[in-house]
Design a protein around this motif. Structure first.
Motif, PDB file in Angstrom:
ATOM      1  N   ARG A  39       0.822  -1.210   0.000  1.00 37.41           N
ATOM      2  CA  ARG A  39       0.000   0.000   0.000  1.00 37.41           C
ATOM      3  C   ARG A  39       0.854   1.257   0.000  1.00 37.41           C
ATOM      4  O   ARG A  39       0.424   2.333  -0.383  1.00 37.41           O
ATOM      5  CB  ARG A  39      -0.924   0.002   1.221  1.00 37.41           C
ATOM      6  CG  ARG A  39      -2.144  -0.896   1.018  1.00 37.41           C
ATOM      7  CD  ARG A  39      -3.068  -0.818   2.193  1.00 37.41           C
ATOM      8  NE  ARG A  39      -2.329  -1.111   3.421  1.00 37.41           N
ATOM      9  CZ  ARG A  39      -2.856  -1.123   4.635  1.00 37.41           C
ATOM     10  NH1 ARG A  39      -4.120  -0.811   4.802  1.00 37.41           N
ATOM     11  NH2 ARG A  39      -2.121  -1.414   5.682  1.00 37.41           N
ATOM     12  N   ALA A  40       2.077   1.131   0.487  1.00 38.13           N
ATOM     13  CA  ALA A  40       2.939   2.312   0.596  1.00 38.13           C
ATOM     14  C   ALA A  40       4.374   1.936   0.265  1.00 38.13           C
ATOM     15  O   ALA A  40       4.767   0.776   0.378  1.00 38.13           O
ATOM     16  CB  ALA A  40       2.866   2.877   2.018  1.00 38.13           C
ATOM     17  N   ALA A  41       5.139   2.951  -0.164  1.00 38.33           N
ATOM     18  CA  ALA A  41       6.553   2.726  -0.476  1.00 38.33           C
ATOM     19  C   ALA A  41       7.333   3.960  -0.085  1.00 38.33           C
ATOM     20  O   ALA A  41       6.828   5.084  -0.187  1.00 38.33           O
ATOM     21  CB  ALA A  41       6.732   2.448  -1.966  1.00 38.33           C
ATOM     22  N   ASP A 100       4.638  -3.403   3.221  1.00 38.02           N
ATOM     23  CA  ASP A 100       5.000  -2.288   2.338  1.00 38.02           C
ATOM     24  C   ASP A 100       6.426  -2.437   1.793  1.00 38.02           C
ATOM     25  O   ASP A 100       7.060  -3.465   1.996  1.00 38.02           O
ATOM     26  CB  ASP A 100       4.821  -0.971   3.095  1.00 38.02           C
ATOM     27  CG  ASP A 100       3.353  -0.714   3.446  1.00 38.02           C
ATOM     28  OD1 ASP A 100       2.484  -1.212   2.714  1.00 38.02           O
ATOM     29  OD2 ASP A 100       3.104  -0.042   4.463  1.00 38.02           O
ATOM     30  N   LEU A 101       6.894  -1.378   1.146  1.00 44.11           N
ATOM     31  CA  LEU A 101       8.147  -1.511   0.390  1.00 44.11           C
ATOM     32  C   LEU A 101       9.139  -0.386   0.664  1.00 44.11           C
ATOM     33  O   LEU A 101       8.758   0.781   0.766  1.00 44.11           O
ATOM     34  CB  LEU A 101       7.840  -1.476  -1.105  1.00 44.11           C
ATOM     35  CG  LEU A 101       7.000  -2.619  -1.674  1.00 44.11           C
ATOM     36  CD1 LEU A 101       6.531  -2.265  -3.080  1.00 44.11           C
ATOM     37  CD2 LEU A 101       7.807  -3.915  -1.681  1.00 44.11           C
ATOM     38  N   VAL A 102      10.397  -0.759   0.726  1.00 43.13           N
ATOM     39  CA  VAL A 102      11.495   0.195   0.619  1.00 43.13           C
ATOM     40  C   VAL A 102      12.016   0.068  -0.808  1.00 43.13           C
ATOM     41  O   VAL A 102      12.308  -1.040  -1.261  1.00 43.13           O
ATOM     42  CB  VAL A 102      12.609  -0.135   1.633  1.00 43.13           C
ATOM     43  CG1 VAL A 102      13.848   0.708   1.366  1.00 43.13           C
ATOM     44  CG2 VAL A 102      12.113   0.071   3.064  1.00 43.13           C
ATOM     45  N   VAL A 103      12.102   1.178  -1.521  1.00 42.64           N
ATOM     46  CA  VAL A 103      12.582   1.144  -2.899  1.00 42.64           C
ATOM     47  C   VAL A 103      13.931   1.871  -2.948  1.00 42.64           C
ATOM     48  O   VAL A 103      14.014   3.057  -2.636  1.00 42.64           O
ATOM     49  CB  VAL A 103      11.579   1.827  -3.852  1.00 42.64           C
ATOM     50  CG1 VAL A 103      12.092   1.766  -5.287  1.00 42.64           C
ATOM     51  CG2 VAL A 103      10.210   1.164  -3.753  1.00 42.64           C
ATOM     52  N   ALA A 119      18.628  -1.396   5.759  1.00 46.87           N
ATOM     53  CA  ALA A 119      17.540  -0.815   6.558  1.00 46.87           C
ATOM     54  C   ALA A 119      16.275  -1.671   6.395  1.00 46.87           C
ATOM     55  O   ALA A 119      15.595  -1.988   7.378  1.00 46.87           O
ATOM     56  CB  ALA A 119      17.276   0.632   6.127  1.00 46.87           C
ATOM     57  N   ALA A 120      15.994  -2.078   5.148  1.00 44.84           N
ATOM     58  CA  ALA A 120      14.804  -2.913   4.914  1.00 44.84           C
ATOM     59  C   ALA A 120      14.929  -4.257   5.639  1.00 44.84           C
ATOM     60  O   ALA A 120      13.932  -4.810   6.103  1.00 44.84           O
ATOM     61  CB  ALA A 120      14.606  -3.135   3.412  1.00 44.84           C
ATOM     62  N   ALA A 121      16.140  -4.769   5.746  1.00 45.89           N
ATOM     63  CA  ALA A 121      16.344  -6.064   6.412  1.00 45.89           C
ATOM     64  C   ALA A 121      16.073  -5.976   7.911  1.00 45.89           C
ATOM     65  O   ALA A 121      15.663  -6.965   8.519  1.00 45.89           O
ATOM     66  CB  ALA A 121      17.766  -6.565   6.162  1.00 45.89           C
ATOM     67  N   VAL A 122      16.312  -4.813   8.498  1.00 42.20           N
ATOM     68  CA  VAL A 122      16.224  -4.737   9.965  1.00 42.20           C
ATOM     69  C   VAL A 122      15.004  -3.984  10.494  1.00 42.20           C
ATOM     70  O   VAL A 122      14.559  -4.253  11.613  1.00 42.20           O
ATOM     71  CB  VAL A 122      17.530  -4.161  10.590  1.00 42.20           C
ATOM     72  CG1 VAL A 122      18.680  -5.114  10.320  1.00 42.20           C
ATOM     73  CG2 VAL A 122      17.849  -2.766  10.109  1.00 42.20           C
ATOM     74  N   VAL A 123      14.456  -3.029   9.735  1.00 41.91           N
ATOM     75  CA  VAL A 123      13.293  -2.300  10.249  1.00 41.91           C
ATOM     76  C   VAL A 123      12.128  -3.277  10.389  1.00 41.91           C
ATOM     77  O   VAL A 123      11.842  -4.057   9.473  1.00 41.91           O
ATOM     78  CB  VAL A 123      12.908  -1.145   9.299  1.00 41.91           C
ATOM     79  CG1 VAL A 123      11.549  -0.577   9.680  1.00 41.91           C
ATOM     80  CG2 VAL A 123      13.949  -0.046   9.339  1.00 41.91           C
ATOM     81  N   ARG A 124      11.466  -3.262  11.518  1.00 41.43           N
ATOM     82  CA  ARG A 124      10.356  -4.182  11.809  1.00 41.43           C
ATOM     83  C   ARG A 124      10.760  -5.633  11.535  1.00 41.43           C
ATOM     84  O   ARG A 124       9.974  -6.437  11.076  1.00 41.43           O
ATOM     85  CB  ARG A 124       9.108  -3.839  10.986  1.00 41.43           C
ATOM     86  CG  ARG A 124       8.559  -2.447  11.264  1.00 41.43           C
ATOM     87  CD  ARG A 124       7.214  -2.268  10.563  1.00 41.43           C
ATOM     88  NE  ARG A 124       6.825  -0.865  10.542  1.00 41.43           N
ATOM     89  CZ  ARG A 124       6.272  -0.231  11.576  1.00 41.43           C
ATOM     90  NH1 ARG A 124       6.040  -0.863  12.697  1.00 41.43           N
ATOM     91  NH2 ARG A 124       5.952   1.042  11.471  1.00 41.43           N
ATOM     92  N   ARG A 125      12.000  -5.961  11.782  1.00 42.91           N
ATOM     93  CA  ARG A 125      12.579  -7.295  11.527  1.00 42.91           C
ATOM     94  C   ARG A 125      12.453  -7.712  10.068  1.00 42.91           C
ATOM     95  O   ARG A 125      12.432  -8.893   9.742  1.00 42.91           O
ATOM     96  CB  ARG A 125      11.947  -8.361  12.423  1.00 42.91           C
ATOM     97  CG  ARG A 125      12.174  -8.099  13.884  1.00 42.91           C
ATOM     98  CD  ARG A 125      11.906  -9.322  14.724  1.00 42.91           C
ATOM     99  NE  ARG A 125      12.117  -8.987  16.111  1.00 42.91           N
ATOM    100  CZ  ARG A 125      11.202  -8.417  16.871  1.00 42.91           C
ATOM    101  NH1 ARG A 125      10.008  -8.119  16.371  1.00 42.91           N
ATOM    102  NH2 ARG A 125      11.477  -8.127  18.123  1.00 42.91           N
TER     103      ARG A 125
END
Ligand code: ADP
Ligand code: ZN
Length: 373
Positions: A40-42, A102-105, A119-125
Protein backbone atom coordinates in the motif's frame (compact mmCIF):
# COMPACT_ATOMS: atom_id res chain seq x y z
CA UNK A 1 6.57 5.83 -27.33
CA UNK A 2 6.24 2.06 -26.84
CA UNK A 3 8.41 0.56 -24.12
CA UNK A 4 11.58 -0.96 -25.59
CA UNK A 5 11.96 -4.74 -25.27
CA UNK A 6 12.24 -5.91 -21.67
CA UNK A 7 14.49 -8.82 -20.76
CA UNK A 8 13.48 -10.83 -17.68
CA UNK A 9 16.18 -12.58 -15.67
CA UNK A 10 14.72 -14.91 -13.03
CA UNK A 11 16.66 -15.46 -9.81
CA UNK A 12 15.27 -18.81 -8.64
CA UNK A 13 15.96 -18.78 -4.92
CA UNK A 14 13.05 -20.91 -3.67
CA UNK A 15 10.67 -18.83 -1.57
CA UNK A 16 13.00 -15.86 -2.02
CA UNK A 17 12.85 -16.05 -5.82
CA UNK A 18 12.54 -12.78 -7.70
CA UNK A 19 12.82 -11.32 -11.18
CA UNK A 20 15.22 -8.76 -12.59
CA UNK A 21 13.72 -6.72 -15.41
CA UNK A 22 16.21 -5.09 -17.76
CA UNK A 23 15.26 -2.53 -20.37
CA UNK A 24 15.49 1.04 -21.58
CA UNK A 25 12.72 3.24 -20.17
CA UNK A 26 11.50 0.82 -17.50
CA UNK A 27 11.13 3.59 -14.93
CA UNK A 28 8.08 5.04 -16.65
CA UNK A 29 6.30 1.69 -16.42
CA UNK A 30 7.58 0.89 -12.93
CA UNK A 31 4.21 1.58 -11.28
CA UNK A 32 2.31 -1.54 -12.35
CA UNK A 33 5.31 -3.82 -11.81
CA UNK A 34 5.90 -2.58 -8.27
CA UNK A 35 2.17 -2.35 -7.47
CA UNK A 36 1.86 -6.03 -8.46
CA UNK A 37 3.77 -6.84 -5.26
CA UNK A 38 0.64 -5.80 -3.38
CA UNK A 39 1.95 -3.07 -1.07
CA UNK A 40 0.00 0.00 0.00
CA UNK A 41 2.94 2.31 0.60
CA UNK A 42 6.55 2.73 -0.48
CA UNK A 43 9.47 4.89 0.56
CA UNK A 44 12.03 5.69 -2.10
CA UNK A 45 15.55 5.91 -0.69
CA UNK A 46 17.91 7.73 -3.04
CA UNK A 47 20.89 10.10 -2.96
CA UNK A 48 21.17 13.81 -3.65
CA UNK A 49 22.56 13.28 -7.17
CA UNK A 50 20.09 10.67 -8.33
CA UNK A 51 17.01 12.00 -6.52
CA UNK A 52 16.64 15.23 -8.51
CA UNK A 53 17.01 13.28 -11.78
CA UNK A 54 14.64 10.37 -11.22
CA UNK A 55 12.85 10.27 -7.85
CA UNK A 56 9.81 12.35 -8.88
CA UNK A 57 9.17 10.19 -11.94
CA UNK A 58 9.32 7.05 -9.81
CA UNK A 59 7.13 8.51 -7.03
CA UNK A 60 4.54 9.59 -9.60
CA UNK A 61 4.60 6.17 -11.27
CA UNK A 62 3.80 4.63 -7.87
CA UNK A 63 1.17 7.19 -6.96
CA UNK A 64 -0.63 6.57 -10.25
CA UNK A 65 -1.12 3.00 -9.02
CA UNK A 66 -2.59 4.22 -5.74
CA UNK A 67 0.50 3.65 -3.60
CA UNK A 68 1.45 6.21 -0.97
CA UNK A 69 5.01 7.18 -1.96
CA UNK A 70 7.54 9.37 -0.16
CA UNK A 71 11.21 10.04 -0.87
CA UNK A 72 14.25 10.28 1.39
CA UNK A 73 17.65 11.33 0.01
CA UNK A 74 21.06 10.65 1.57
CA UNK A 75 24.43 12.25 0.82
CA UNK A 76 26.15 10.58 -2.16
CA UNK A 77 29.33 8.60 -1.58
CA UNK A 78 30.74 5.61 0.25
CA UNK A 79 30.92 7.50 3.59
CA UNK A 80 27.14 7.26 3.67
CA UNK A 81 27.31 3.52 4.31
CA UNK A 82 27.55 4.32 8.03
CA UNK A 83 25.74 3.65 11.30
CA UNK A 84 24.65 7.29 11.35
CA UNK A 85 22.98 7.09 7.93
CA UNK A 86 21.46 3.73 8.78
CA UNK A 87 19.75 5.35 11.74
CA UNK A 88 18.44 8.17 9.57
CA UNK A 89 17.13 5.82 6.91
CA UNK A 90 15.48 3.49 9.46
CA UNK A 91 13.80 6.46 11.11
CA UNK A 92 12.64 7.77 7.73
CA UNK A 93 11.12 4.37 6.95
CA UNK A 94 9.30 4.33 10.29
CA UNK A 95 8.20 7.97 9.95
CA UNK A 96 6.71 7.09 6.55
CA UNK A 97 4.65 4.39 8.32
CA UNK A 98 6.03 1.58 6.18
CA UNK A 99 4.43 -1.60 7.51
CA UNK A 100 5.46 -5.21 7.05
CA UNK A 101 3.61 -5.55 3.73
CA UNK A 102 5.00 -2.29 2.34
CA UNK A 103 8.15 -1.51 0.39
CA UNK A 104 11.49 0.19 0.62
CA UNK A 105 12.58 1.14 -2.90
CA UNK A 106 16.32 1.73 -3.38
CA UNK A 107 16.88 4.20 -6.24
CA UNK A 108 20.62 4.70 -6.71
CA UNK A 109 23.99 3.01 -7.03
CA UNK A 110 25.57 0.42 -4.81
CA UNK A 111 25.78 2.78 -1.85
CA UNK A 112 22.04 3.41 -1.77
CA UNK A 113 21.24 -0.23 -2.52
CA UNK A 114 23.42 -1.57 0.29
CA UNK A 115 22.20 0.98 2.83
CA UNK A 116 18.50 0.91 1.96
CA UNK A 117 18.59 -2.87 1.63
CA UNK A 118 20.09 -3.23 5.07
CA UNK A 119 17.54 -0.81 6.56
CA UNK A 120 14.80 -2.91 4.91
CA UNK A 121 16.34 -6.06 6.41
CA UNK A 122 16.22 -4.74 9.96
CA UNK A 123 13.29 -2.30 10.25
CA UNK A 124 10.36 -4.18 11.81
CA UNK A 125 12.58 -7.29 11.53
CA UNK A 126 12.41 -7.06 7.77
CA UNK A 127 10.26 -5.31 5.18
CA UNK A 128 10.33 -6.07 1.47
CA UNK A 129 12.48 -4.05 -0.82
CA UNK A 130 12.76 -3.24 -4.50
CA UNK A 131 15.96 -2.20 -6.23
CA UNK A 132 16.06 0.37 -8.99
CA UNK A 133 19.82 0.41 -9.60
CA UNK A 134 21.12 3.53 -11.36
CA UNK A 135 24.81 2.70 -11.88
CA UNK A 136 26.15 0.03 -14.21
CA UNK A 137 27.97 -1.50 -11.24
CA UNK A 138 24.74 -1.77 -9.25
CA UNK A 139 22.80 -3.14 -12.24
CA UNK A 140 25.29 -5.92 -12.95
CA UNK A 141 26.62 -6.68 -9.50
CA UNK A 142 25.22 -5.34 -6.26
CA UNK A 143 21.56 -5.77 -7.17
CA UNK A 144 21.99 -9.54 -7.58
CA UNK A 145 22.67 -11.71 -4.57
CA UNK A 146 21.00 -10.02 -1.65
CA UNK A 147 24.07 -8.67 0.12
CA UNK A 148 23.24 -5.52 2.08
CA UNK A 149 25.19 -3.62 4.69
CA UNK A 150 27.28 -0.73 5.89
CA UNK A 151 30.95 -0.10 6.70
CA UNK A 152 32.46 -0.04 10.17
CA UNK A 153 35.68 1.48 11.45
CA UNK A 154 37.09 -2.06 11.14
CA UNK A 155 36.45 -2.31 7.43
CA UNK A 156 34.04 -2.22 4.53
CA UNK A 157 30.74 -4.13 4.51
CA UNK A 158 31.41 -5.71 7.90
CA UNK A 159 27.92 -5.09 9.28
CA UNK A 160 25.09 -6.36 7.15
CA UNK A 161 22.58 -9.02 6.26
CA UNK A 162 21.49 -11.18 3.37
CA UNK A 163 18.14 -9.75 2.30
CA UNK A 164 16.89 -10.60 -1.18
CA UNK A 165 14.91 -7.93 -3.05
CA UNK A 166 11.36 -8.72 -4.17
CA UNK A 167 12.02 -7.19 -7.58
CA UNK A 168 14.83 -5.45 -9.46
CA UNK A 169 14.11 -2.91 -12.20
CA UNK A 170 17.28 -2.15 -14.17
CA UNK A 171 16.37 0.75 -16.45
CA UNK A 172 19.38 1.08 -18.72
CA UNK A 173 18.36 4.59 -19.80
CA UNK A 174 19.22 5.81 -16.29
CA UNK A 175 22.87 5.17 -17.14
CA UNK A 176 22.76 7.95 -19.76
CA UNK A 177 23.46 10.48 -16.98
CA UNK A 178 26.11 8.39 -15.23
CA UNK A 179 29.61 9.94 -15.33
CA UNK A 180 31.77 8.10 -17.89
CA UNK A 181 34.25 7.08 -15.21
CA UNK A 182 31.50 5.29 -13.24
CA UNK A 183 30.29 3.70 -16.48
CA UNK A 184 33.72 2.30 -17.24
CA UNK A 185 34.17 1.09 -13.69
CA UNK A 186 30.93 -0.88 -13.85
CA UNK A 187 31.99 -2.27 -17.22
CA UNK A 188 35.02 -3.94 -15.61
CA UNK A 189 32.56 -6.17 -13.72
CA UNK A 190 30.73 -6.99 -16.97
CA UNK A 191 33.99 -8.16 -18.55
CA UNK A 192 34.69 -10.16 -15.39
CA UNK A 193 31.71 -12.45 -16.07
CA UNK A 194 33.15 -13.39 -19.46
CA UNK A 195 36.55 -14.00 -17.96
CA UNK A 196 35.17 -16.26 -15.22
CA UNK A 197 33.47 -18.91 -17.32
CA UNK A 198 32.08 -17.54 -20.57
CA UNK A 199 34.67 -16.99 -23.30
CA UNK A 200 31.93 -16.33 -25.86
CA UNK A 201 30.61 -13.46 -23.76
CA UNK A 202 34.12 -11.98 -23.62
CA UNK A 203 34.28 -12.21 -27.45
CA UNK A 204 30.90 -10.48 -27.53
CA UNK A 205 32.21 -7.71 -25.25
CA UNK A 206 35.20 -7.11 -27.52
CA UNK A 207 32.84 -6.75 -30.50
CA UNK A 208 30.03 -4.79 -28.81
CA UNK A 209 31.41 -2.63 -26.01
CA UNK A 210 30.83 0.60 -27.89
CA UNK A 211 27.11 -0.11 -28.00
CA UNK A 212 27.14 -0.83 -24.28
CA UNK A 213 28.66 2.59 -23.61
CA UNK A 214 26.49 4.50 -26.10
CA UNK A 215 23.25 3.00 -24.83
CA UNK A 216 22.16 0.74 -27.67
CA UNK A 217 20.41 -2.58 -27.24
CA UNK A 218 23.88 -3.99 -26.51
CA UNK A 219 23.72 -2.25 -23.14
CA UNK A 220 20.55 -4.12 -22.19
CA UNK A 221 22.07 -7.38 -23.39
CA UNK A 222 25.28 -6.82 -21.37
CA UNK A 223 23.33 -6.02 -18.20
CA UNK A 224 21.00 -9.01 -18.65
CA UNK A 225 23.85 -11.42 -19.42
CA UNK A 226 25.78 -10.20 -16.37
CA UNK A 227 22.73 -10.65 -14.15
CA UNK A 228 22.21 -14.17 -15.53
CA UNK A 229 25.84 -15.02 -14.84
CA UNK A 230 25.78 -13.68 -11.31
CA UNK A 231 22.36 -15.21 -10.59
CA UNK A 232 23.64 -18.63 -11.68
CA UNK A 233 26.49 -18.42 -9.18
CA UNK A 234 24.32 -17.02 -6.39
CA UNK A 235 21.71 -19.75 -6.85
CA UNK A 236 24.44 -22.40 -6.48
CA UNK A 237 25.90 -20.70 -3.42
CA UNK A 238 23.55 -18.15 -1.83
CA UNK A 239 25.56 -17.68 1.37
CA UNK A 240 29.01 -17.66 -0.17
CA UNK A 241 30.84 -20.70 1.10
CA UNK A 242 31.96 -22.17 -2.22
CA UNK A 243 31.60 -21.23 -5.86
CA UNK A 244 30.61 -17.66 -5.18
CA UNK A 245 34.31 -17.01 -4.59
CA UNK A 246 34.79 -17.05 -8.38
CA UNK A 247 33.04 -13.68 -8.46
CA UNK A 248 36.11 -12.37 -6.68
CA UNK A 249 38.23 -12.73 -9.82
CA UNK A 250 40.44 -9.64 -9.90
CA UNK A 251 39.26 -8.57 -6.46
CA UNK A 252 42.16 -9.68 -4.25
CA UNK A 253 44.46 -7.33 -6.12
CA UNK A 254 41.66 -4.79 -6.63
CA UNK A 255 40.75 -4.57 -2.95
CA UNK A 256 44.43 -4.17 -2.05
CA UNK A 257 44.65 -1.18 -4.40
CA UNK A 258 41.48 0.34 -2.97
CA UNK A 259 42.96 -0.02 0.50
CA UNK A 260 46.29 1.50 -0.54
CA UNK A 261 44.52 4.48 -2.10
CA UNK A 262 42.46 4.78 1.11
CA UNK A 263 39.17 4.32 -0.71
CA UNK A 264 39.69 7.79 -2.14
CA UNK A 265 37.40 7.76 -5.16
CA UNK A 266 39.31 10.70 -6.63
CA UNK A 267 42.20 8.25 -7.09
CA UNK A 268 40.52 4.91 -7.66
CA UNK A 269 36.95 3.64 -7.73
CA UNK A 270 36.11 -0.02 -7.13
CA UNK A 271 35.74 -0.99 -10.77
CA UNK A 272 39.07 0.60 -11.70
CA UNK A 273 40.74 -1.49 -8.99
CA UNK A 274 38.95 -4.52 -10.44
CA UNK A 275 40.17 -3.71 -13.98
CA UNK A 276 43.78 -3.62 -12.82
CA UNK A 277 43.09 -6.67 -10.64
CA UNK A 278 41.72 -8.69 -13.59
CA UNK A 279 44.85 -7.92 -15.61
CA UNK A 280 47.06 -8.86 -12.66
CA UNK A 281 45.15 -12.13 -12.08
CA UNK A 282 45.71 -13.08 -15.72
CA UNK A 283 49.37 -12.04 -15.79
CA UNK A 284 49.93 -13.86 -12.49
CA UNK A 285 48.34 -16.95 -14.04
CA UNK A 286 50.73 -16.58 -17.01
CA UNK A 287 53.73 -16.25 -14.69
CA UNK A 288 52.69 -19.46 -12.90
CA UNK A 289 52.63 -21.25 -16.25
CA UNK A 290 48.88 -21.78 -16.12
CA UNK A 291 47.61 -19.45 -18.84
CA UNK A 292 48.74 -18.53 -22.39
CA UNK A 293 50.29 -15.04 -22.49
CA UNK A 294 48.08 -14.17 -25.46
CA UNK A 295 44.96 -14.42 -23.26
CA UNK A 296 46.36 -11.99 -20.68
CA UNK A 297 47.26 -9.61 -23.51
CA UNK A 298 43.71 -9.78 -24.88
CA UNK A 299 42.24 -8.98 -21.46
CA UNK A 300 44.49 -5.97 -21.08
CA UNK A 301 43.90 -4.75 -24.64
CA UNK A 302 40.13 -4.87 -24.22
CA UNK A 303 40.00 -3.09 -20.87
CA UNK A 304 42.48 -0.47 -22.11
CA UNK A 305 40.38 0.11 -25.25
CA UNK A 306 37.47 1.22 -23.04
CA UNK A 307 39.73 3.61 -21.12
CA UNK A 308 40.17 1.52 -17.97
CA UNK A 309 43.49 1.32 -16.11
CA UNK A 310 45.29 -2.02 -16.47
CA UNK A 311 48.60 -1.67 -14.64
CA UNK A 312 49.85 -0.81 -11.17
CA UNK A 313 51.60 2.22 -12.65
CA UNK A 314 48.18 3.56 -13.70
CA UNK A 315 47.13 4.14 -10.07
CA UNK A 316 47.18 7.92 -9.54
CA UNK A 317 49.64 8.75 -6.78
CA UNK A 318 51.25 5.31 -7.04
CA UNK A 319 50.45 1.92 -5.53
CA UNK A 320 53.18 1.69 -2.91
CA UNK A 321 55.87 -0.98 -2.67
CA UNK A 322 55.53 -4.73 -3.04
CA UNK A 323 55.43 -4.99 0.75
CA UNK A 324 52.63 -2.42 0.94
CA UNK A 325 50.66 -4.44 -1.58
CA UNK A 326 51.25 -7.71 0.26
CA UNK A 327 50.25 -6.12 3.57
CA UNK A 328 47.06 -4.77 2.01
CA UNK A 329 46.28 -8.21 0.57
CA UNK A 330 46.89 -9.93 3.88
CA UNK A 331 44.19 -7.75 5.45
CA UNK A 332 41.66 -8.97 2.92
CA UNK A 333 42.62 -12.63 2.88
CA UNK A 334 43.71 -15.07 5.52
CA UNK A 335 47.30 -16.14 4.98
CA UNK A 336 47.47 -19.81 6.03
CA UNK A 337 50.92 -21.35 6.38
CA UNK A 338 52.48 -18.72 4.12
CA UNK A 339 49.88 -19.30 1.41
CA UNK A 340 46.84 -17.51 -0.02
CA UNK A 341 43.79 -18.50 -2.02
CA UNK A 342 43.53 -16.77 -5.40
CA UNK A 343 41.15 -16.89 -8.31
CA UNK A 344 43.36 -17.75 -11.27
CA UNK A 345 42.71 -18.60 -14.91
CA UNK A 346 43.81 -21.24 -17.40
CA UNK A 347 42.56 -18.90 -20.10
CA UNK A 348 39.71 -16.53 -20.90
CA UNK A 349 36.53 -18.06 -19.48
CA UNK A 350 38.48 -20.67 -17.50
CA UNK A 351 38.85 -19.32 -13.99
CA UNK A 352 39.22 -21.47 -10.93
CA UNK A 353 39.75 -21.24 -7.19
CA UNK A 354 43.43 -21.82 -6.42
CA UNK A 355 44.19 -22.39 -2.76
CA UNK A 356 47.75 -22.71 -1.47
CA UNK A 357 49.47 -20.04 -3.57
CA UNK A 358 52.74 -19.28 -1.74
CA UNK A 359 53.17 -15.66 -0.68
CA UNK A 360 56.68 -15.79 -2.15
CA UNK A 361 55.23 -16.43 -5.60
CA UNK A 362 52.93 -13.44 -5.21
CA UNK A 363 55.89 -11.38 -4.07
CA UNK A 364 58.08 -12.18 -7.05
CA UNK A 365 55.17 -11.60 -9.44
CA UNK A 366 54.42 -8.19 -7.92
CA UNK A 367 58.11 -7.30 -8.01
CA UNK A 368 58.12 -7.97 -11.75
CA UNK A 369 55.01 -5.77 -12.13
CA UNK A 370 56.36 -2.84 -10.12
CA UNK A 371 59.87 -3.12 -11.52
CA UNK A 372 61.32 -3.76 -8.06
CA UNK A 373 62.78 -7.07 -9.29
P1 ADP B 1 28.41 2.26 -7.06
O1 ADP B 1 27.19 1.70 -7.67
O2 ADP B 1 29.58 2.26 -7.96
O3 ADP B 1 28.69 1.70 -5.69
P2 ADP B 1 27.58 4.89 -5.96
O4 ADP B 1 26.30 4.47 -5.37
O5 ADP B 1 28.65 5.36 -5.04
O6 ADP B 1 28.21 3.78 -6.90
O7 ADP B 1 27.34 5.97 -7.10
C1 ADP B 1 28.42 6.57 -7.77
C2 ADP B 1 28.14 8.02 -8.01
O8 ADP B 1 27.30 8.18 -9.15
C3 ADP B 1 27.43 8.73 -6.87
O9 ADP B 1 27.94 10.04 -6.78
C4 ADP B 1 25.98 8.75 -7.33
O10 ADP B 1 25.26 9.82 -6.76
C5 ADP B 1 26.12 8.93 -8.81
N1 ADP B 1 25.05 8.35 -9.62
C6 ADP B 1 24.48 7.13 -9.43
N2 ADP B 1 23.62 6.88 -10.41
C7 ADP B 1 23.62 7.95 -11.25
C8 ADP B 1 22.95 8.26 -12.47
N3 ADP B 1 22.13 7.39 -13.05
N4 ADP B 1 23.19 9.47 -13.02
C9 ADP B 1 24.08 10.32 -12.46
N5 ADP B 1 24.77 10.08 -11.34
C10 ADP B 1 24.54 8.90 -10.73
ZN1 ZN C 1 33.36 -5.86 -7.53
Amino acid sequence: MPEAPVITVPVPLGDRAYDIFVGRGLLAGAGPRIAALGARAAIIITDENVGPLYADALAEALQRQGLRATTFAVTPGEATKSYASLEKVCDAVLAAKIERGDLVVALGGGVVGDLAGFAAAVVRRGVRFVQVPTTLLAQVDSSVGGKTGINSRYGKNLVGAFHQPSLVLADTALLDTLPIREMRAGYAEVVKYGLIDDARFFDWCEANWRGVFSGGLERDEAVAQSCRAKAAVVVRDEREDGDRALLNLGHTFGHALERITRYDSARLVHGEGVAIGLCLAFRFSVSLGLCPAADAERVEAHLAATGLPTRLSHVPGGCGSVDDLLDAMAQDKKVKGGALTFILARGIGQSFIAPGIAVEKVRSFLASETGEA
